[in-house]
Motif scaffolding. Sequence first.
Motif, PDB file in Angstrom:
ATOM      1  N   UNK A  35      60.319  59.328  87.047  1.00 53.61           N
ATOM      2  CA  UNK A  35      59.349  58.329  86.604  1.00 53.61           C
ATOM      3  C   UNK A  35      59.147  58.422  85.088  1.00 53.61           C
ATOM      4  N   UNK A  36      59.500  59.545  84.495  1.00 54.68           N
ATOM      5  CA  UNK A  36      59.385  59.695  83.038  1.00 54.68           C
ATOM      6  C   UNK A  36      60.585  59.130  82.289  1.00 54.68           C
ATOM      7  N   UNK A  37      61.683  58.916  83.010  1.00 50.84           N
ATOM      8  CA  UNK A  37      62.948  58.518  82.359  1.00 50.84           C
ATOM      9  C   UNK A  37      62.756  57.228  81.565  1.00 50.84           C
ATOM     10  N   UNK A  38      63.253  57.226  80.333  1.00 52.52           N
ATOM     11  CA  UNK A  38      63.134  56.035  79.486  1.00 52.52           C
ATOM     12  C   UNK A  38      64.475  55.299  79.381  1.00 52.52           C
ATOM     13  N   UNK A  39      65.447  55.734  80.160  1.00 50.98           N
ATOM     14  CA  UNK A  39      66.771  55.095  80.184  1.00 50.98           C
ATOM     15  C   UNK A  39      67.442  55.082  78.805  1.00 50.98           C
ATOM     16  N   UNK A  40      67.317  56.173  78.081  1.00 52.71           N
ATOM     17  CA  UNK A  40      67.953  56.234  76.764  1.00 52.71           C
ATOM     18  C   UNK A  40      69.408  56.661  76.887  1.00 52.71           C
ATOM     19  N   UNK A  41      69.742  57.248  78.057  1.00 54.00           N
ATOM     20  CA  UNK A  41      71.097  57.729  78.328  1.00 54.00           C
ATOM     21  C   UNK A  41      71.554  58.844  77.390  1.00 54.00           C
TER      22      UNK A  41
ATOM     23  N   UNK B   8      75.190  50.041  82.032  1.00 52.71           N
ATOM     24  CA  UNK B   8      74.727  48.943  81.194  1.00 52.71           C
ATOM     25  C   UNK B   8      75.623  47.711  81.302  1.00 52.71           C
TER      26      UNK B   8
ATOM     27  N   UNK C 143      66.611  54.452  88.392  1.00 54.92           N
ATOM     28  CA  UNK C 143      67.026  55.483  87.439  1.00 54.92           C
ATOM     29  C   UNK C 143      67.757  56.617  88.150  1.00 54.92           C
TER      30      UNK C 143
ATOM     31  N   UNK D 144      59.075  61.999  90.956  1.00 55.86           N
ATOM     32  CA  UNK D 144      58.115  62.350  89.916  1.00 55.86           C
ATOM     33  C   UNK D 144      58.833  62.535  88.571  1.00 55.86           C
TER      34      UNK D 144
ATOM     35  N   UNK E 157      74.171  47.703  87.970  1.00 52.44           N
ATOM     36  CA  UNK E 157      72.885  48.377  88.152  1.00 52.44           C
ATOM     37  C   UNK E 157      71.721  47.504  87.701  1.00 52.44           C
ATOM     38  N   UNK E 158      70.668  47.459  88.506  1.00 45.84           N
ATOM     39  CA  UNK E 158      69.496  46.694  88.066  1.00 45.84           C
ATOM     40  C   UNK E 158      68.901  47.323  86.810  1.00 45.84           C
ATOM     41  N   UNK E 159      68.314  46.497  85.971  1.00 46.33           N
ATOM     42  CA  UNK E 159      67.706  47.019  84.739  1.00 46.33           C
ATOM     43  C   UNK E 159      66.208  47.277  84.926  1.00 46.33           C
ATOM     44  N   UNK E 160      65.747  47.214  86.167  1.00 44.07           N
ATOM     45  CA  UNK E 160      64.330  47.451  86.453  1.00 44.07           C
ATOM     46  C   UNK E 160      63.956  48.887  86.084  1.00 44.07           C
ATOM     47  N   UNK E 161      62.665  49.125  85.997  1.00 43.14           N
ATOM     48  CA  UNK E 161      62.173  50.421  85.530  1.00 43.14           C
ATOM     49  C   UNK E 161      61.786  51.325  86.704  1.00 43.14           C
TER      50      UNK E 161
END
Lengths: 320, 370
Positions: free
Chosen positions: A205-211, A229, A245, A202, A236-240
């Motif tokens: 699921x909010x993560x925007x991968x901004x690091x 990256x 994540x 849960x 690592x896959x770049x999928x959402x």
Amino acid sequence: MTIQTELQDAVRAVLPDVDAVLGWGPGPDPLRSAPLLIRKPEDADRFAAGPLSVNNLAVFLPEYKGRKMGIVVKGCDSRSVVQLITEKLVRREDVVIIGYPCEGVVDVAKIAAKLGENLEPGMVEGCAVEGGNVRVTVKGRSTDMLFTEVMANKCAICRYPNAVLRDAFVGAERAGVAHDEFADLAEFEKLSLEERFAFWEREMSRCIRCYACRNACPLCVCRDHCVATSRDPHWLPQADGTRDKLFFQMIHAMHLSGRCTGCGECSRACPVNIPVGLFKRAQLRAAETLFAYRAGTDPEQTPPLQTFKMEEPTIKEREW
Amino acid sequence: MKSGTKFIAHADLAAWLNELAALHRVVAPRAEGASVVYRDLDPEKPLELFRKPTESAKHVLFPRSEELFSFAYKKPAFGIGKAGAKNDEQPTEPPKLEVTPPADPVPTIIFGMPGCDAGGVTTFDPIYNGRRFPDVYYLKKRDATILIARACNDVLSTCFCTWVGGSPANRKDADILATQLPEGWLLEPLTERAGAVMGSALLKDGAESQAEAAEELHAAAEKAIGRVPDLKGSDDALLALFDDADFWWEQSAGCIACGGCTYLCPTCHCFAITDETAGMAGVRLRSWDTCMAALYTLEASGHNPRTQKAARLRNRVGHKFSYFIRNNEGTISCCGCGRCIKSCPSSVDIRRIVLDALAKASKGKEAANG
């Protein structure tokens, strides 16, 4: 003289010996300060240390390799500096450390939760911290909060409120708490494994991968060469997906085993408030219980995962 | 007030959105802990229509990671796999590549986006509807999406939409403007597309009596943002400072070089493409990229022209307030939502940087004029 003016003087005193001093200055709103680069004596006029000095400025030190920098530190920040020195990522002679007795910093998310319905930190018009009270003004109305209730979690369990390593110290040392019982972890671990996984699915699921979690970490030192990256190899896959994540969070936490000092910047930096610091808390507890090691407390010690002993004093293999 | 303006009582809002959800994917802001994020409508979970969404709505039209197509290499049958063939027979043809495009997007409604988020979409449009390369992935979603913006009754200290040509009550960029009043919502249709979703019996006529109250709220919000500095000349000012290493060191000293600002930004539109392959099959993904990251400018040779975060921050600010303006007939690629300031872990303030650049440029001019 207040501690503020004494600290400003201390900063000015080291300026001739360094390229710049890292401190805190005014931020974009009343609840936030901003890192301040002090290069000239008059820059120090804008310096302030206190309950809004949340940023751990040690994160910037490795950028200045080969230059001499000054840095003002809270106790927790000083542990990051020490750990950077321990790991030879920063040279002791390249940094001038100014400490002060930190009384804790605020957690803006906790203040936000107390503002009341339909209000948010961006509407705050004023914030004054005096004694143990935080007075926050929104839409012309003031609300009083206990500092201890809006203080960052790490401050309630802080064992090192004074810089553990310093070249100058302003003010009288404060006593830290004796023990960190890892009560937050114990509370989380009351959940079953399935519930814990559901929690992270849960949250992630909010993560925007901004690091921001990675970049705010003073000990995440791969910087431009991060596994997350890298395209070649394409680790690592770049999928959402939430699992993609979470995968990065696992890597991040494992790489901080026996290195993390618990400064909490990863959680604080997260723009969508994912408590990623909890993963590192588990690593902290493991380092303490398995290796009796507390990162960033002594520049002479060797991180447990950077050495080898035939028999670890705290791991009784023969009794297994 | 536009003709066709309707009113819906607070008590009926959920029912209306549920009606719309029968034929559309409805996306709206929802609180999750201290954050407010855009989620697909869930009748069980309340919407958050007061606090500003932490993220922008751009991911509805430009997903964080989007499948461009899936692919699979199919080997022609040979050897023991082929009836009557000998065991040592070799394939005579190379494997065949099969490519499958993704399904078309479903009709979508974004409800309750602040005006700045709608402004972000308008910035996206010319970029992804280029004369030479119209982007079918974006345009299909854009055509299928109706934007219902909400007027901001409260503004934050980080809001500056009025500085860049926007307004808390944005009638320029959305299909419908919704204003939250004590009794309910005033819904103003702004485009022809609005008609498709405003036929419900739950929406009442006679909204004229509410129009004045709405206008008052709009004016108060605009006033609350305060003084609007003149940003004219920001393009020249930033270009003049391009090589001023000292200026950019000071501005970027506190930046931790994460991508939070660009990923929360309604107008940042850069992406990277990767193939995610497992065995003989995979997907080609387009995922968000950020000029704050090293990889963004890493060249195939291994050379990276932007090794310092100062140069990366300069690009973020320069692109929005200088280069984009010059390439797009004066449009600033910033809608003033202030998220890059509000959520920055290091309190980097893009307003400050632009104003400092303008101040420095005018000082330079004064000096030159003696």
